[in-house]
Design an enzyme around this catalytic site. Sequence first.
Site, short mmCIF file in Angstrom:
data_model
loop_
_atom_site.label_atom_id
_atom_site.label_comp_id
_atom_site.label_asym_id
_atom_site.label_seq_id
_atom_site.Cartn_x
_atom_site.Cartn_y
_atom_site.Cartn_z
N LYS A 163 0.84 -1.20 0.00
CA LYS A 163 0.00 0.00 0.00
C LYS A 163 0.87 1.25 0.00
CE LYS A 163 -4.16 -1.71 2.20
NZ LYS A 163 -4.99 -1.45 3.38
N HIS A 166 2.02 6.70 3.21
CA HIS A 166 1.40 8.03 3.22
C HIS A 166 2.02 8.96 4.26
CE1 HIS A 166 -0.78 6.72 6.75
NE2 HIS A 166 -1.42 5.77 6.08
N HIS A 169 2.68 7.83 7.72
CA HIS A 169 3.87 7.00 7.93
C HIS A 169 5.12 7.86 7.96
CE1 HIS A 169 1.08 3.95 5.91
NE2 HIS A 169 1.17 3.59 7.18
N1 ARG Z 1 0.20 -0.19 9.77
C1 ARG Z 1 -0.72 0.71 10.40
C2 ARG Z 1 -1.28 1.69 9.38
O1 ARG Z 1 -0.61 2.01 8.44
C3 ARG Z 1 -0.11 1.48 11.54
C4 ARG Z 1 0.31 0.62 12.69
C5 ARG Z 1 0.17 1.34 13.99
N2 ARG Z 1 0.62 0.56 15.11
C6 ARG Z 1 -0.13 -0.34 15.74
N3 ARG Z 1 0.43 -1.00 16.73
N4 ARG Z 1 -1.37 -0.52 15.43
O2 ARG Z 1 -2.37 2.18 9.53
#
Ligand code: ARG
Length: 632
Positions: A163, A166, A169
């Site tokens: 994905k 963004h 991130h």
């Molecule tokens: N991968 C997730 C996203 O892009 C963020 C992860 C955040 N951390 C967690 N422990 N949920 O939305």
Amino acid sequence: MAPQVPAIPSQGLQSADRSFFPDLNPLDRFRVAIAEELSRISHIDKSLALSGLDRTTNLDNGDLVLVVPRLRMKGVAPAELAKKIVAEFESHEGAKVKAPIADGISIKFFFTPTELTSTLVPLILQQQEAYGFNPNLGLRDPLNPDSGQKTVIVEFSSPNIAKKFHAGHLRSTIIGGFLSNLYERSGYKVVRMNYLGDWGRQYGLLACGWKRYGDEDAFAKDPIGHLFDIYVKISADFQPEEDEFKAAGKRGEDTSELESRGLLGEAKAYFKRMEDGDEEALQLWRRFRDLSIERYNETYARLNIRFTDYSGESQVKQETMKKAEEILRERGVLESDEGASIVDFKKHGAKKLGVAVVRNRNGTSNYLLRDVGAAIQREDTYHFDELLYVVMSEQETHLNRLFKILDLMGEGYATLSKRMKHITFGKVMGMSTRKGNVKFLDDILADVGDFMHDVMRRNETKYSQVEDPTRTAELLGLSAIMVQDMSGKRINNYEFSLERMTSFEGDTGPYLQYAHARLSSIFRKVDITRDEMLGADFSLLAQSPHAISMLRAMARFPDMVHQAQKTLEPTTILMYLFKLTHELSSSYDHLRVVNPPEGRAVSIARAALYQAARQVLHNGMVLLGLRPLDRM
Ligand code: ARG
């Protein structure tokens, strides 16, 4: 950043709410001197005086200020006490503290110029990269070197494979990198953890996409890009089905039939095979993951970011999640709802958190349940003292649900959530490249780098002197992005503006780099050794108000780092650095280093002053994750 900070032998002092380190922190040294004098007058409690001496926000109001009621002296009006203290306070030429000034119920304290000139420059020149940092703070007991280091896990960046990378991130990466540096420099054991979005139904869908559109050559060349393209295509194929599914749901119809056929059925079945540990299904997914991580690492390296633990949703074990569910069911927290498992937070004193599914109808786990499992596994592996989730504000409810579930699990688990913290941050509006939207971090970095290169070309003479303009442009571009991101409080949203962030005017990344490069350039123009600087006659600086202003600013750096450890805001450090650079830029005309009319001794003392200033700027920039440039 050097991972190991040499522990500086230092004697600390304890007051009720914090410890003080006069050997490491000039303001602490100043606090101790004042507290001693205060306890001589009026028998004021030394520890109350120590913790009452606050750093001012504006140097015009002193280096430290004491609000007299903090001394908790009974039977005397604070304004009277302030006057009495000021009247009895002894100060003389060689003292550390100037005669204080009473201002209503406050007292302002200023360093004497001699104190600053005789101690500060040598301290900074000796400590070098260590100046500003206190490796005792991360000890279980900051005053006892044998008490052991605390462990903090900083979970940050955490993009989703296949994905878009963004803005959320990007911000997480920048803020998380800073926090990891900060804790490391404060003596904590730091686990830098990337929790990849590498699991879930969408990877079932991605596998379906691979069957239709996968191309080995394209994947080998650009794994992240190819997977993304596949995901975009298969998502488009899937769109009509999803619309139908949503519409049926809205009409209140049973959707189980829809869910089991078509692409959705296929994706779900594939993900189910992954969760059941089907080796064939896992093999493909593992290839996607491994190559993606490899490429991510290259990009992170450009950003000066590293991870110690590539974790991810896929690493959460079924047994961990099952055990958590058992506990939750026993405690009446987990309920069944048409084959799915849910938690109704409304029944457990958390109305706002609503109802959440934790296990899907066909038995697969979901995002929330995986986070519960991940938290438990992190505790088992690291026995962490703190766990920071650096995640955008949109996921606040999600994280609050996670914390609440751990609370509801009781016993050992509830203490877990007390050690966990959501480091939240706002949105970036309009982050895109000049060609269009952004898919990956590389696209943004390249675009800002190119733009920076154009900005540099506008000044032809200067441009011709830069050795490696491409590399310099890249580093300046990175600084531009990062400084823009760290300028405000984390929670604020901001507009992504190429023009503004790449400007050399105003409080920008390029300006900060320019300030550092300008300091570095001084030492290319004069022939003064480090030993000469260490042996300089610093009293020669005492007459210059500009030198004193700079020194006063430099003296507070360790206190600012300590403050950042409380706010966990990069802007705490960044705003400080900008103030310092403003001080610097107004000093150059008054404090010439190259052949000043005052002679060589003055030149050496000034060189030492600027060397110390460069060190402070350098240390602050490195803490923020920037790479200071010596030339540009
Ligand atoms: N991968 C997730 C996203 O892009 C963020 C992860 C955040 N951390 C967690 N422990 N949920 O939305």
